[in-house]
Design a protein around this motif. Structure first.
Motif, short mmCIF file in Angstrom:
data_model
loop_
_atom_site.label_atom_id
_atom_site.label_comp_id
_atom_site.label_asym_id
_atom_site.label_seq_id
_atom_site.Cartn_x
_atom_site.Cartn_y
_atom_site.Cartn_z
N ILE A 103 -10.97 -2.72 1.72
CA ILE A 103 -9.80 -3.28 2.39
C ILE A 103 -9.37 -2.25 3.43
O ILE A 103 -9.60 -1.05 3.28
N SER A 104 -8.78 -2.75 4.51
CA SER A 104 -8.44 -1.89 5.64
C SER A 104 -7.39 -0.83 5.25
O SER A 104 -6.64 -1.01 4.29
N LYS A 105 -7.38 0.22 6.03
CA LYS A 105 -6.36 1.27 5.82
C LYS A 105 -4.96 0.68 6.01
O LYS A 105 -4.03 1.06 5.29
N LEU A 149 0.06 -2.23 0.91
CA LEU A 149 0.15 -2.42 -0.54
C LEU A 149 0.84 -1.23 -1.21
O LEU A 149 1.63 -1.42 -2.14
N ASN A 150 0.55 -0.03 -0.74
CA ASN A 150 1.24 1.14 -1.28
C ASN A 150 2.74 1.09 -0.96
O ASN A 150 3.56 1.47 -1.79
N ASN A 151 3.09 0.61 0.23
CA ASN A 151 4.51 0.43 0.56
C ASN A 151 5.15 -0.62 -0.34
O ASN A 151 6.32 -0.50 -0.72
N GLN A 152 4.38 -1.65 -0.69
CA GLN A 152 4.91 -2.69 -1.59
C GLN A 152 5.14 -2.13 -2.99
O GLN A 152 6.09 -2.52 -3.66
N ILE A 153 4.30 -1.22 -3.41
CA ILE A 153 4.50 -0.55 -4.70
C ILE A 153 5.87 0.14 -4.70
O ILE A 153 6.64 0.02 -5.65
N HIS A 176 -2.91 -2.02 -10.15
CA HIS A 176 -4.19 -2.41 -10.75
C HIS A 176 -5.13 -3.03 -9.71
O HIS A 176 -6.34 -2.79 -9.74
N TYR A 177 -4.56 -3.82 -8.81
CA TYR A 177 -5.40 -4.42 -7.77
C TYR A 177 -6.07 -3.34 -6.92
O TYR A 177 -7.28 -3.37 -6.70
N LEU A 178 -5.27 -2.40 -6.44
CA LEU A 178 -5.83 -1.31 -5.64
C LEU A 178 -6.88 -0.53 -6.44
O LEU A 178 -7.96 -0.25 -5.93
N ASN A 179 -6.55 -0.20 -7.68
CA ASN A 179 -7.49 0.55 -8.51
C ASN A 179 -8.79 -0.23 -8.71
O ASN A 179 -9.88 0.34 -8.66
N ASN A 180 -8.69 -1.54 -8.93
CA ASN A 180 -9.88 -2.37 -9.11
C ASN A 180 -10.72 -2.45 -7.83
O ASN A 180 -11.92 -2.73 -7.88
N GLY A 239 -11.19 0.15 -6.09
CA GLY A 239 -11.73 1.49 -5.93
C GLY A 239 -10.83 2.42 -5.15
O GLY A 239 -11.27 3.45 -4.65
N ILE A 240 -9.57 2.05 -5.05
CA ILE A 240 -8.59 2.83 -4.27
C ILE A 240 -7.52 3.33 -5.22
O ILE A 240 -6.91 2.53 -5.95
N SER A 241 -7.26 4.61 -5.20
CA SER A 241 -6.18 5.15 -6.03
C SER A 241 -4.84 4.77 -5.40
O SER A 241 -4.58 5.10 -4.25
N ALA A 242 -4.04 4.07 -6.18
CA ALA A 242 -2.71 3.69 -5.70
C ALA A 242 -1.84 4.94 -5.60
O ALA A 242 -2.00 5.89 -6.37
N LYS A 243 -0.95 4.92 -4.63
CA LYS A 243 -0.01 6.02 -4.47
C LYS A 243 1.25 5.68 -5.24
O LYS A 243 1.93 4.70 -4.95
N ILE A 244 1.56 6.50 -6.23
CA ILE A 244 2.74 6.28 -7.06
C ILE A 244 3.90 7.02 -6.40
O ILE A 244 3.90 8.25 -6.33
N PRO A 245 4.88 6.27 -5.94
CA PRO A 245 5.92 6.88 -5.12
C PRO A 245 7.11 7.41 -5.90
O PRO A 245 7.38 6.98 -7.02
#
Length: 172
Positions: free
Chosen positions: A3-5, A11-15, A60-64, A66-72
């Protein structure tokens, strides 16, 4: 699958948005509990849990993918509320902001031709329709029932029944 940067950032902002919403609802629940609105407290504790579940879905979506989610880190939510009605109006504004953010993510997914993320986000689009409708309906109760102590007590009872009527926690 990639998925694009831009989508990863969105998605990280949505987290962060979901985490802040969870904390805001937790603060509202605490205020309700201290103020004597047991129904409001139950309702907003459940809302807080729901927002955390939404945050976990995205993680979980990001992790699935293959991207480590950023926990803010989250911002300190306000705890100075005026009334049950003002809290519900603030909650509606929060849900409208979340809806807007989800729609922007859908636009990115469509632009990127990222069909997997678009399908993933469809659940959130539908969820936001339900969330906004729920808060709009609750706010309407003040016009229908009133704002005197008896009316507010009835609205608090409605919030209690809304909290218990909430479906079990969604799978993450």
């Amino acid at each position: 699958m990639k998925i694009s940067k831009n989508m990863q950032s969105g998605l990280n902002n949505q987290i962060l948005l979901e985490a802040n919403a969870s904390n805001t609802y937790l603060s509202m629940a605490s205020w309700c509990e201290v103020t004597g609105y047991e129904g409001g407290a139950s309702f907003f504790y459940a809302q807080s849990d729901e927002e955390r579940t939404h945050m976990l879905k995205i993680i979980h979506y990001l992790n699935n993918m293959g991207i480590s989610a950023k926990i803010p880190a989250t911002k300190l939510p306000t705890s100075d509320f005026k009334s049950l009605e003002s809290i519900l109006k603030l909650a509606l504004k929060n849900e409208q902001a979340v809806t807007s953010a989800i729609h922007k993510l859908v636009e990115i997914a469509l632009k990127d031709k990222d069909h997997s993320t678009n399908v993933f986000l469809e659940w959130f689009v539908n969820e936001q329709v339900q969330e906004e409708t729920k808060f709009e309906t609750l706010i309407q109760k003040f016009e229908l029932i009133g704002r005197d102590k008896i009316a507010i007590n009835e609205i608090d009872k409605i919030l209690a029944s809304s909290a218990t009527a909430t479906a079990p926690a969604e799978s993450v």
